[in-house]
Write a protein that holds these residues in place. Sequence first.
Motif, mmCIF file in Angstrom:
data_model
loop_
_atom_site.group_PDB
_atom_site.id
_atom_site.type_symbol
_atom_site.label_atom_id
_atom_site.label_comp_id
_atom_site.label_asym_id
_atom_site.label_seq_id
_atom_site.Cartn_x
_atom_site.Cartn_y
_atom_site.Cartn_z
ATOM 1 N N GLU A 10 0.810 -1.218 0.000
ATOM 2 C CA GLU A 10 0.000 0.000 0.000
ATOM 3 C C GLU A 10 0.845 1.271 0.000
ATOM 4 O OE1 GLU A 10 -2.315 -3.412 1.314
ATOM 5 O OE2 GLU A 10 -0.378 -2.582 1.967
ATOM 6 N N PRO A 13 4.068 3.550 -4.557
ATOM 7 C CA PRO A 13 3.354 4.249 -5.634
ATOM 8 C C PRO A 13 3.536 3.597 -7.010
ATOM 9 C CG PRO A 13 5.315 5.473 -4.986
ATOM 10 C CD PRO A 13 5.157 4.379 -3.988
ATOM 11 N N SER A 16 0.405 1.845 -8.013
ATOM 12 C CA SER A 16 -0.773 2.615 -7.600
ATOM 13 C C SER A 16 -1.846 2.731 -8.683
ATOM 14 C CB SER A 16 -0.350 4.022 -7.162
ATOM 15 O OG SER A 16 0.248 4.728 -8.242
#
Length: 675
Positions: A10, A13, A16
Motif C-alpha cells: 500500500e 506508488p 498505484s
Amino acid sequence: MQEKKLYVPEEDPYFSRPYIDVEEWREKPVRHYFVHGGFLGTEEGGTQVKFCLYFPEKEKYEGRFFQYVSPAPEDEHMSESLTGEDDKISFALTHGAYYVVTNQGGFMLTGGERLYKSSANGAQFGRKTAQRIYGYEHRPYGYIFGGSGGSFKTMSCMEMTEGVWDGGVPYVLANPMATPNVFCPRVRVMRVLGREGLEKVVDAMEPGGSGDIYEGLTPQQQEVLREATRMGFPERGWFSWPFMGDGALMVLAPMIYQIYPQYFTDFWTKPGFAGSDPDSTEAKDRVQFVTVVKELIYKEMKSEDEIYNSVNNSWLNTLIGNNETPVIRLSELPDEDACLYHSRIRVMSGKAKGKECPIDKMEGDLLTVSSAYDGSNGTDSLAGLAEGDQIMIDNSDYLAMQTLQRHQVPDGSYRVYDQYRDADGNPLYPQLPVLIAPLIAQNGGGSVPDGRINGKVITVCSILDESALAWHGDWYRNAVRKAKDGDEENWFRLYYNDHCIHDDRAGYLDDKQHQVDYLGVLHQALLDLADWCEKGIAPLPTTSYRLEDGQIKVPATAGERGGLQPVVDARANGEKSITVKAGEPVSFTARIEVPLMAGKVTAASWDYERTDDFSRYEDLLKEEDGRTAYVKTTHVFEKPGTYFPVLKAQSSRDGKLDDIFVQCRNLDRVRVVVE
C-alpha cells in the motif's frame, strides 16, 4: 541478525494504478468469475505486471485465496492449460478459494525484488476485487505456494512482507546454497559412471539388491559417487538418471560468467582445481575440437504455444525464445565417444569471430545451438557466421561447473559441506572470492531466505528429489526454529514424501515404476494450512526423520514416520525378492498404513509386468478405522526374466476417492526372478 525491511504494498506508488481489462463469467474448468488486469506504469524489460483472478460462485466461496508462484516468471494465464490433478485453478475453486496468479513482472536478469512485490500487489488487489464481487467487507485469508525456484519466491513472500499472506507452502525447497551446487556433483556422477555404472547403482538399491551403491565400481567412480551422496543426492534416486539431465545447471552458468569469469580459467590452470590435475576425469574428458562450417541451415522459429509450466521445466522459458540461429553442418566430427553434452561453440574466424553459444544437440554432422543463456535469445546469437568459418567445440566450461560446489563452502549450518572442510573447519579447496549461490537465490526470489517468516509455513519435500535435495527442508526448518527462538510448533511443519522426485506434475511421471506424485500431499498441506490459520486447528506434526551424511532417512512404519503419506510394505511369497519357475503362481501381499490422523486408505493397484497401467484397483481388507488395509492377489509369470512388480496405494483424509486433489500416494516394489 540484521533486521529486514518489510515491504508494504500500500505504500508503493509504483503499483498505484491497477486496472481491469477483462471481467466475465466462464464455464471451464468449472464455473467461475474471471478477472484479468495489470498495473499501469510497471513496464520493465518490455513487460508489464499483470494478473489473473479466478473466483468461485458465491455459495462455494469460503473466504480464502490460493496464489501460485512459478519457478520462473511466466504468462499470467499459465495455469489455464493444466488438467486433472494438476489443475490448480479447479483445486482452488472446488475448495472454497479464489485463485491468484501473476506474471511476477516477467523474466529479468536482475531485480529479484520485483518478484515478491508483483505477487504482493496482485494479492492485495485480488482482495479488493473479492470484496467487491462477493459484497463482503471481511479480509480474505491468503496462502501462497510454489515449488523449486517457486519455493524461493514463496519464502521471500513470507519473509519480506507481513499481513499479505497468512501462510505459505514452499515445496521441493531450494535454499541459499542450492543453485547451481545441487546439479554439479550429480552431473559429474553421470559422466564418470556412464550407463553401465549407473545401472549397477540402480540395481543395488532395488529389492533383493546388495544395498551397496559402490559395489562393482572403480575406485574413481566410487569417489565421485560418494561426494554426490554426501552432498545429498539420494542413494535410491539414481533410477531417474535417464531423464533428469542436468537440471538448470548451465542456465545458471551466466551468473558465474558475470560474477567471477576467472573461475573458468583458474579451473584448468591453478592447483586445487580438478582441471589442473592431469589424472582427473575432467582433464581426460576435455574436448577442444576445431572444425569448419560446411553449411548453414535456417530453421523455423519456435511457436509461442510451446510453453513450459512445471517446477521441472519452467526455467526453459528463459532461454527458448525465437532463436533464429541456423543449424550448422560440420565438415569434420569429433570422436564418437567424446563428452560433448552442453559443450559450447566458439567462432575462431570470420565476421563472427569471438562469438560463443551453447550447443543444444548434435545429430550426425548437424549441430544445433541453444539460445544464449544470458537472455539474448531473440535473434541470431551467431550473426555473421558463414560457410568456411573455423569453429571450436569446447566442453571446458561444462566440466568446470561439475565441481563448482567445492569452491564456495558456506557456514556450518550447511552440514553437507563438511566433506570440504579440514579438521579445523577450513576449506580444503581454493575458494571463490564470493559465494555465488546466495546471489542466485537473491535474484531468484528477491531475498536470501533465512527463516524469518511472517505467517505459518508448511513445507513439502521429496526424499528422492534429484534437484532440490531433501536436506534443504531440514535446513529451512532449523532456520525457522532459530528465527523464532525455538518456537517451531506454532509456525512451521515439514512433511517428507518417499518415492517422489522433483517434478510436480501428476500426469507426466517419468518413471511410473519407481515414482508417485506428491500433489495430493501438497494440496492437503494447503488445506491444513487454511485450517491452521482460520480455525486454529494445528496440522499434524513434522515427519519423523534424521539427516545422516547428507541423506534423509525416515522410519519404516507409518506410525513412527508420521506426516501425510501412506506407507506400503509389499511382498511376493512373503519375501522382498524371490526366484520362481515360469507358470508358477506367485502370491502377492501388501500392508498399507496411513499415519495417525492423516486419513484412510482409498485404493491400491498392482503392476506386475511393467505395463505402467495402475487403473485396476484391488480389493482392500481394511481394519475398522480404515487407516490400515491389506491386499492379497496371485499372478503367474509365463516368460522367464527379472520382474519388479509394483504396488501403488493412496489415501485421503475422509477415506473417499471422489476428490482427486487430495489423494496421497506411495508405492513399494518387489523382485521376482522367473526361470
